[in-house]
Design a protein around this motif. Structure first.
Motif, PDB file in Angstrom:
ATOM      1  N   LYS A   1     110.073  51.031  24.470  1.00  0.00           N
ATOM      2  CA  LYS A   1     108.739  51.154  25.052  1.00  0.00           C
ATOM      3  C   LYS A   1     107.975  49.838  24.962  1.00  0.00           C
ATOM      4  N   ALA A   2     108.120  49.147  23.827  1.00  0.00           N
ATOM      5  CA  ALA A   2     107.428  47.865  23.664  1.00  0.00           C
ATOM      6  C   ALA A   2     107.913  46.862  24.703  1.00  0.00           C
ATOM      7  N   TRP A   3     109.223  46.853  24.956  1.00  0.00           N
ATOM      8  CA  TRP A   3     109.757  45.938  25.957  1.00  0.00           C
ATOM      9  C   TRP A   3     109.283  46.312  27.356  1.00  0.00           C
ATOM     10  N   GLU A   4     109.261  47.586  27.678  1.00  0.00           N
ATOM     11  CA  GLU A   4     108.798  48.021  28.998  1.00  0.00           C
ATOM     12  C   GLU A   4     107.347  47.593  29.226  1.00  0.00           C
ATOM     13  N   ASN A   5     106.525  47.736  28.203  1.00  0.00           N
ATOM     14  CA  ASN A   5     105.127  47.314  28.328  1.00  0.00           C
ATOM     15  C   ASN A   5     105.027  45.802  28.516  1.00  0.00           C
ATOM     16  N   PHE A   6     105.845  45.077  27.765  1.00  0.00           N
ATOM     17  CA  PHE A   6     105.833  43.613  27.854  1.00  0.00           C
ATOM     18  C   PHE A   6     106.340  43.160  29.225  1.00  0.00           C
ATOM     19  N   ARG A   7     107.403  43.807  29.704  1.00  0.00           N
ATOM     20  CA  ARG A   7     107.994  43.424  30.979  1.00  0.00           C
ATOM     21  C   ARG A   7     107.024  43.622  32.138  1.00  0.00           C
ATOM     22  N   ALA A   8     106.136  44.586  31.985  1.00  0.00           N
ATOM     23  CA  ALA A   8     105.169  44.876  33.043  1.00  0.00           C
ATOM     24  C   ALA A   8     104.059  43.825  33.119  1.00  0.00           C
ATOM     25  N   ASN A   9     103.987  42.954  32.117  1.00  0.00           N
ATOM     26  CA  ASN A   9     102.958  41.920  32.090  1.00  0.00           C
ATOM     27  C   ASN A   9     103.324  40.797  33.061  1.00  0.00           C
ATOM     28  N   ARG A  10     102.534  40.611  34.091  1.00  0.00           N
ATOM     29  CA  ARG A  10     102.850  39.628  35.121  1.00  0.00           C
ATOM     30  C   ARG A  10     102.736  38.189  34.624  1.00  0.00           C
ATOM     31  N   ASP A  11     101.992  37.975  33.525  1.00  0.00           N
ATOM     32  CA  ASP A  11     101.821  36.612  33.025  1.00  0.00           C
ATOM     33  C   ASP A  11     103.160  35.989  32.650  1.00  0.00           C
ATOM     34  N   THR A  12     104.009  36.766  31.982  1.00  0.00           N
ATOM     35  CA  THR A  12     105.316  36.251  31.575  1.00  0.00           C
ATOM     36  C   THR A  12     106.175  35.948  32.791  1.00  0.00           C
ATOM     37  N   ARG A  13     106.215  36.872  33.735  1.00  0.00           N
ATOM     38  CA  ARG A  13     106.998  36.659  34.945  1.00  0.00           C
ATOM     39  C   ARG A  13     106.499  35.446  35.713  1.00  0.00           C
ATOM     40  N   ASP A  14     105.179  35.318  35.846  1.00  0.00           N
ATOM     41  CA  ASP A  14     104.620  34.202  36.607  1.00  0.00           C
ATOM     42  C   ASP A  14     104.908  32.864  35.940  1.00  0.00           C
ATOM     43  N   LEU A  15     104.903  32.845  34.601  1.00  0.00           N
ATOM     44  CA  LEU A  15     105.210  31.609  33.891  1.00  0.00           C
ATOM     45  C   LEU A  15     106.670  31.214  34.110  1.00  0.00           C
TER      46      LEU A  15
ATOM     47  N   ALA B   1     111.634  35.283  48.224  1.00  0.00           N
ATOM     48  CA  ALA B   1     112.008  35.370  49.640  1.00  0.00           C
ATOM     49  C   ALA B   1     113.459  35.803  49.807  1.00  0.00           C
ATOM     50  N   ASN B   2     113.978  36.576  48.850  1.00  0.00           N
ATOM     51  CA  ASN B   2     115.398  36.936  48.925  1.00  0.00           C
ATOM     52  C   ASN B   2     115.651  38.404  49.244  1.00  0.00           C
ATOM     53  N   ASP B   3     114.590  39.195  49.431  1.00  0.00           N
ATOM     54  CA  ASP B   3     114.714  40.620  49.761  1.00  0.00           C
ATOM     55  C   ASP B   3     115.451  41.417  48.686  1.00  0.00           C
ATOM     56  N   LEU B   4     115.548  40.851  47.497  1.00  0.00           N
ATOM     57  CA  LEU B   4     116.251  41.534  46.406  1.00  0.00           C
ATOM     58  C   LEU B   4     115.350  41.788  45.206  1.00  0.00           C
ATOM     59  N   GLY B   5     114.158  41.190  45.204  1.00  0.00           N
ATOM     60  CA  GLY B   5     113.293  41.318  44.046  1.00  0.00           C
ATOM     61  C   GLY B   5     113.780  40.448  42.900  1.00  0.00           C
ATOM     62  N   MET B   6     113.231  40.693  41.718  1.00  0.00           N
ATOM     63  CA  MET B   6     113.589  39.887  40.543  1.00  0.00           C
ATOM     64  C   MET B   6     113.352  40.686  39.276  1.00  0.00           C
ATOM     65  N   HIS B   7     113.952  40.253  38.186  1.00  0.00           N
ATOM     66  CA  HIS B   7     113.701  40.899  36.892  1.00  0.00           C
ATOM     67  C   HIS B   7     113.795  39.864  35.776  1.00  0.00           C
ATOM     68  N   LEU B   8     113.116  40.139  34.676  1.00  0.00           N
ATOM     69  CA  LEU B   8     113.225  39.291  33.492  1.00  0.00           C
ATOM     70  C   LEU B   8     114.534  39.592  32.786  1.00  0.00           C
ATOM     71  N   ASP B   9     115.285  38.549  32.522  1.00  0.00           N
ATOM     72  CA  ASP B   9     116.593  38.718  31.882  1.00  0.00           C
ATOM     73  C   ASP B   9     116.611  38.002  30.540  1.00  0.00           C
ATOM     74  N   HIS B  10     117.284  38.601  29.567  1.00  0.00           N
ATOM     75  CA  HIS B  10     117.468  37.978  28.255  1.00  0.00           C
ATOM     76  C   HIS B  10     118.774  37.200  28.248  1.00  0.00           C
ATOM     77  N   VAL B  11     118.717  35.903  28.004  1.00  0.00           N
ATOM     78  CA  VAL B  11     119.944  35.115  27.914  1.00  0.00           C
ATOM     79  C   VAL B  11     120.812  35.669  26.790  1.00  0.00           C
TER      80      VAL B  11
END
Length: 222
Positions: free
Chosen positions: A9-23, A41-51
């Motif tokens: 749940k903590a990760w889901e809440n964090f992932r929803a924060n646009r600040d991290t994605r925008d950075l 512009a790839n019609d596939l969207g994006m997600h935050l990934d953990h290396v």
């Protein structure tokens, strides 16, 4: 919950924060860290990934240095078949510290060659140990997904046609290289590493002289 670990749940809440994605989007110059497709512009969207996968390294869940933006938000929603899934979703929780080539490491580009047919291959100059790393990274990220191969091939074909037309016009060719390799509105063009390879010595000179975003200690993604 142990110190430094994170509940789903903590990760889901964090992932929803646009600040991290925008950075991350800013730091990656608009490109997927793994495929170098243009994320918005790839019609596939994006997600935050953990290396380093959070299932194996929970203490690194919120470490910004362990977060990258990868193409594809939802496999089912995008109606992708398995062989076309690439990047973070293809890798899932697989990770080898010794073999995985981190896409933000300064010298990551030297491990790969981009063929005219759209495939990415280990560079011919690699040692056997480094070739193993390149093979592993290409496979684990499925960087030769048919969808990616086709996109790279079409992009490189168009690029090479334009280069051929400008070979007798050095100034125009240099201007074209600068337009293709340098930032525009803080974004790079798709498949930057493949394009950089195509321009060869001219591209490297243009980058040194005009593309201040690329230095020895701050490289683009793969």
């Amino acid at each position: 919950m142990r110190d430094g670990t994170a509940s789903p749940k903590a990760w889901e809440n964090f992932r929803a924060n646009r600040d991290t994605r925008d950075l991350c989007l800013l730091e990656q110059f608009g490109l997927c860290a793994y495929s170098e497709t243009l994320l918005d512009a790839n019609d596939l969207g994006m997600h935050l990934d953990h290396v380093r996968p959070r299932s194996k390294f929970p203490a690194d869940t919120f470490d910004h240095h362990n977060l990258l933006l990868s193409a594809i938000d939802d496999i089912s929603f995008r109606k992708l078949i398995k062989r076309d899934v690439f990047g973070g979703h293809a890798r899932s929780n697989h990770y080898s510290k010794s073999d995985f080539i981190h896409p933000i490491r300064p010298d990551c580009q030297r491990f790969f060659h981009y063929a005219s047919d759209g495939r990415i291959e280990p560079a011919l100059t690699l040692s056997e140990s480094n070739k193993r790393k390149a093979v592993y990274t290409i496979a684990i990220l499925n960087l030769n997904a048919p969808l990616l191969i086709n996109s790279r091939r079409r992009w490189l074909e168009t690029l090479e046609e334009e280069i051929d037309q400008l070979l007798e016009m050095p100034a125009a060719l240099e201007n074209f290289a600068e337009a293709e390799l340098c930032l525009t509105n803080n974004k790079l063009r798709p498949f930057h590493s493949a394009v950089r390879e195509r321009f060869g010595a001219l591209g490297e000179r243009v980058i040194r002289q005009h593309c201040i975003h690329i230095t020895s200690d701050h490289e683009t993604p793969l």
